[in-house]
Design an enzyme around this catalytic site. Sequence first.
Site, PDB file in Angstrom:
ATOM      1  CG  HIS A 107      29.069  38.889   4.840  1.00 50.99           C
ATOM      2  ND1 HIS A 107      30.058  38.887   4.069  1.00 50.99           N
ATOM      3  CD2 HIS A 107      27.643  39.311   4.853  1.00 50.99           C
ATOM      4  CE1 HIS A 107      28.653  38.897   3.375  1.00 50.99           C
ATOM      5  NE2 HIS A 107      27.609  39.476   3.765  1.00 50.99           N
ATOM      6  CG  HIS A 176      25.490  42.969   2.997  1.00 48.77           C
ATOM      7  ND1 HIS A 176      24.878  43.178   2.927  1.00 48.77           N
ATOM      8  CD2 HIS A 176      26.555  42.717   2.912  1.00 48.77           C
ATOM      9  CE1 HIS A 176      24.785  42.203   2.209  1.00 48.77           C
ATOM     10  NE2 HIS A 176      25.594  41.195   2.594  1.00 48.77           N
ATOM     11  CD  GLU A 307      26.861  41.608  -0.709  1.00 53.88           C
ATOM     12  OE1 GLU A 307      27.448  41.666   0.333  1.00 53.88           O
ATOM     13  OE2 GLU A 307      26.247  41.407  -1.221  1.00 53.88           O
TER      14      GLU A 307
END
Length: 342
Positions: A107, A176, A307
């Site tokens: 991420h 997210h 996601e």
Amino acid sequence: MVSVTRTVFGELPSGGGTVEKFQLQSDLLKVDIISWGCTITALEVKDRQGKASDVVLGFAELEGYLQKQPYFGAVVGRVANRIAKGAFTLGGKEYHLAINNGPNSLHGGLRGFDKVLWTPQVLTNGVQFSRVSPDGEEGYPGELKVCVTYTLDGGELVVNYRAQSSQTTPVNLTNHSYFNLAGQGSPNIYDHEVTIEADAFLPVDETLIPTGDVAPVQGTAFDLRKPVELGKHLQEFHINGFDHNFCLKRSKEKHFCARVHHAGSGRVLEVYTTQPGVQFYTGNFLNGTLKGKSGAVYPKHSGFCLETQHWPDAVNQPHFPPVLLSPGEEYNHTTWFKFSVA
């Protein structure tokens, strides 16, 4: 008709700036989004009786988002998901990223797009956040100009991501949010019925990096093309939960991705996207240690994420849909979260 109100959400420590909250409201939805990480902090949806509940996990105060927490509601980037061993090669040059998830980079690194203050601009039906990610930020090449826009249309929350880069760089942006259609703070998501429109998924190694295979879902626990009740499904297949990329249509057009139905409340979430994948994650790493809104704790499997994104580790897997953005091109993706009752 959508109303947009703007308030102060909190102050960052040591003069880091003011975090603002934007509340978007239609007749069917109410969404709170803050300028820290473009984070969705609350999302109120009516059930079949017309009673509204907040269906996303998160915190009532800024402090919650500044502590170590699992990306609740945030936009993650420059590259969402995992990059194997935090390394990739572009144009003969090797790039090294922060290792922040086992042996891999996750991420966007230590200070990804979820941990920065974005510049907001109010729109008639939503809010747009922008920032410039400097060349070399978190090890990524090129200056990246990024824009994330949230708009509301009745029962639909639309998220658009745009970016341009001064050098060729991998880009993969997603939101997210952790959902629980029974209402945040409900103990689990086992009574949710899940459908994902995917004929294939990506098997992963023990560090959750795709092995490179694109495997058919047919006859496996990953066949979610017809609705399954999550709790029963996990038991039947003896699996701990999902944290996998499902391979969607490789089309830049809007396509159906997933549907989740909570029979108890009647709430339905449908997801449409222009992306080639969706990471279905069932909150396997939640462990009840974080205290969220209204004193709720979030145990394992108390929320799910859908996601929408490019496939994980695509920068290292040439047969995956390409994840590189070159100068002169525009990264432009949209995801639609459509709420209704059934």
